[in-house]
Design an enzyme around this catalytic site. Sequence first.
Site, PDB file in Angstrom:
ATOM      1  N   LYS A  11      10.007  -7.838  -4.184  1.00 46.50           N
ATOM      2  CA  LYS A  11       9.154  -8.036  -5.365  1.00 46.50           C
ATOM      3  C   LYS A  11       9.998  -7.964  -6.621  1.00 46.50           C
ATOM      4  CE  LYS A  11       9.119  -3.693  -7.195  1.00 46.50           C
ATOM      5  NZ  LYS A  11       9.851  -3.401  -8.417  1.00 46.50           N
ATOM      6  N   ALA A 104      18.378  -0.168  -3.190  1.00 46.51           N
ATOM      7  CA  ALA A 104      18.254   0.532  -4.482  1.00 46.51           C
ATOM      8  C   ALA A 104      18.498  -0.428  -5.634  1.00 46.51           C
ATOM      9  CB  ALA A 104      19.222   1.723  -4.558  1.00 46.51           C
ATOM     10  N   GLY A 105      17.895  -1.612  -5.533  1.00 48.42           N
ATOM     11  CA  GLY A 105      18.170  -2.657  -6.521  1.00 48.42           C
ATOM     12  C   GLY A 105      17.024  -2.926  -7.478  1.00 48.42           C
ATOM     13  N   GLY A 110      13.041  -0.948   0.316  1.00 51.49           N
ATOM     14  CA  GLY A 110      12.525   0.084   1.228  1.00 51.49           C
ATOM     15  C   GLY A 110      11.029  -0.077   1.435  1.00 51.49           C
ATOM     16  N   ASP A 144       4.700   0.842  -4.448  1.00 49.10           N
ATOM     17  CA  ASP A 144       4.664  -0.625  -4.381  1.00 49.10           C
ATOM     18  C   ASP A 144       4.589  -1.166  -2.956  1.00 49.10           C
ATOM     19  OD1 ASP A 144       7.267   0.100  -3.884  1.00 49.10           O
ATOM     20  OD2 ASP A 144       8.002  -0.612  -5.826  1.00 49.10           O
TER      21      ASP A 144
HETATM   22  O1  C5P Z   1       5.979   5.762  -5.057  1.00 49.30           O
HETATM   23  P1  C5P Z   1       7.426   5.776  -4.691  1.00 49.30           P
HETATM   24  O2  C5P Z   1       7.747   6.803  -3.645  1.00 49.30           O
HETATM   25  O3  C5P Z   1       7.972   4.434  -4.346  1.00 49.30           O
HETATM   26  O4  C5P Z   1       8.194   6.210  -6.006  1.00 49.30           O
HETATM   27  C1  C5P Z   1       9.551   6.542  -6.003  1.00 49.30           C
HETATM   28  C2  C5P Z   1       9.878   7.403  -7.210  1.00 49.30           C
HETATM   29  O5  C5P Z   1       9.760   6.619  -8.404  1.00 49.30           O
HETATM   30  C3  C5P Z   1       8.936   8.571  -7.414  1.00 49.30           C
HETATM   31  O6  C5P Z   1       9.365   9.689  -6.698  1.00 49.30           O
HETATM   32  C4  C5P Z   1       9.032   8.787  -8.908  1.00 49.30           C
HETATM   33  O7  C5P Z   1      10.210   9.476  -9.235  1.00 49.30           O
HETATM   34  C5  C5P Z   1       9.188   7.381  -9.444  1.00 49.30           C
HETATM   35  N1  C5P Z   1       7.902   6.761  -9.832  1.00 49.30           N
HETATM   36  C6  C5P Z   1       7.216   7.236 -10.947  1.00 49.30           C
HETATM   37  N2  C5P Z   1       6.045   6.661 -11.315  1.00 49.30           N
HETATM   38  C7  C5P Z   1       5.534   5.631 -10.627  1.00 49.30           C
HETATM   39  C8  C5P Z   1       6.198   5.118  -9.490  1.00 49.30           C
HETATM   40  C9  C5P Z   1       7.388   5.712  -9.131  1.00 49.30           C
HETATM   41  O8  C5P Z   1       7.672   8.184 -11.609  1.00 49.30           O
HETATM   42  N3  C5P Z   1       4.384   5.070 -11.020  1.00 49.30           N
END
Ligand code: C5P
Length: 303
Positions: A11, A104-105, A110, A144
């Site tokens: 995405k 990590a891009g 993931g 996501d």
């Molecule tokens: O939801 P996900 O595990 O993919 O998010 C990874 C990290 O990105 C979270 O641990 C957080 O640090 C950050 N994040 C955030 N706010 C969001 C989505 C992600 O702070 N809305």
Amino acid sequence: MRYVSVTVPAKINLALRVGGVRDNGYHALDTIYEAVDVRDVVEAWAADELSLEMSGLGADLPTDETNLAMKAALLMKREFGAKKGDPACGLGARMKVTKKIPLAGGMAGGSADAAGALVALNALWEIGAPLSQLEKLAAELGSDVPFAVRGFVAHGTGRGEKISPVRAGTKHTWVILSQNEGLPTPAVFRHFDVLNPDAADPASTEELRRALNSSQPQDFARLLINDLEAPARALRPDVAALLDDLKHAGYAVLLSGSGPTVLILSDMDAAPELAEGLRHDFPNYTITVARGPVRGAHVTHAE
Ligand code: C5P
């Protein structure tokens, strides 16, 4: 079923507006996702135990429950094992993820693998859960992941997990500059807080949603925006320099998600030559041409 193969897209965020941290510890987002045709493949074979193998770009990644694809498989087992008349949750599978989405891009690689595992095991174990149910499970795995199940273009709110489809009038062509050194998403969000201590609600993406329905590419390019660009620039001066170089050269440039992947909006005819020129000028980057929107995670082969 003995075997299933699922393809799942990366995405990008056409607009990523970030607000303050909510009680759940996540940032409030208003975003527009687009799925593009850079894809990972998740294969699954019937087996007694759950196992995972990674190949392609992710060959070095762990394959235990810290891997989102394995987390997704364990969640599927927990959710559906008992319902399949198997209270011990004995559902097994040998899974293999072949990665092309940069690690990590900022392209949700993931998350794509997690979405791919949900869709693959739903088919392999003949569970037959509808997409809406898979999207609910997906939200437990990451912000996501629901979008990776759905694909195309969607408006994301909440922490990014609440999605509703957006009709896009045209296809888009992107030239993608990716690199080996990734940028961890949590670090970028944390630095956003440093730069924006008073952030409240995220800005609206309504204007871009309206523009997407029309066929005005000029307007579209002007509305591409990413609130994580400033923190990503601060953490990675090399990314700031790349963005500046490309902007000065006159391109419509966008940071992908939390970075460090950088996108140039192009058009289908010009993209191959643009990519070739960039390979020459920026030899340290991997340059790919991608198109979107495309469908989310789906089965391409089953037997
Ligand atoms: O939801 P996900 O595990 O993919 O998010 C990874 C990290 O990105 C979270 O641990 C957080 O640090 C950050 N994040 C955030 N706010 C969001 C989505 C992600 O702070 N809305």
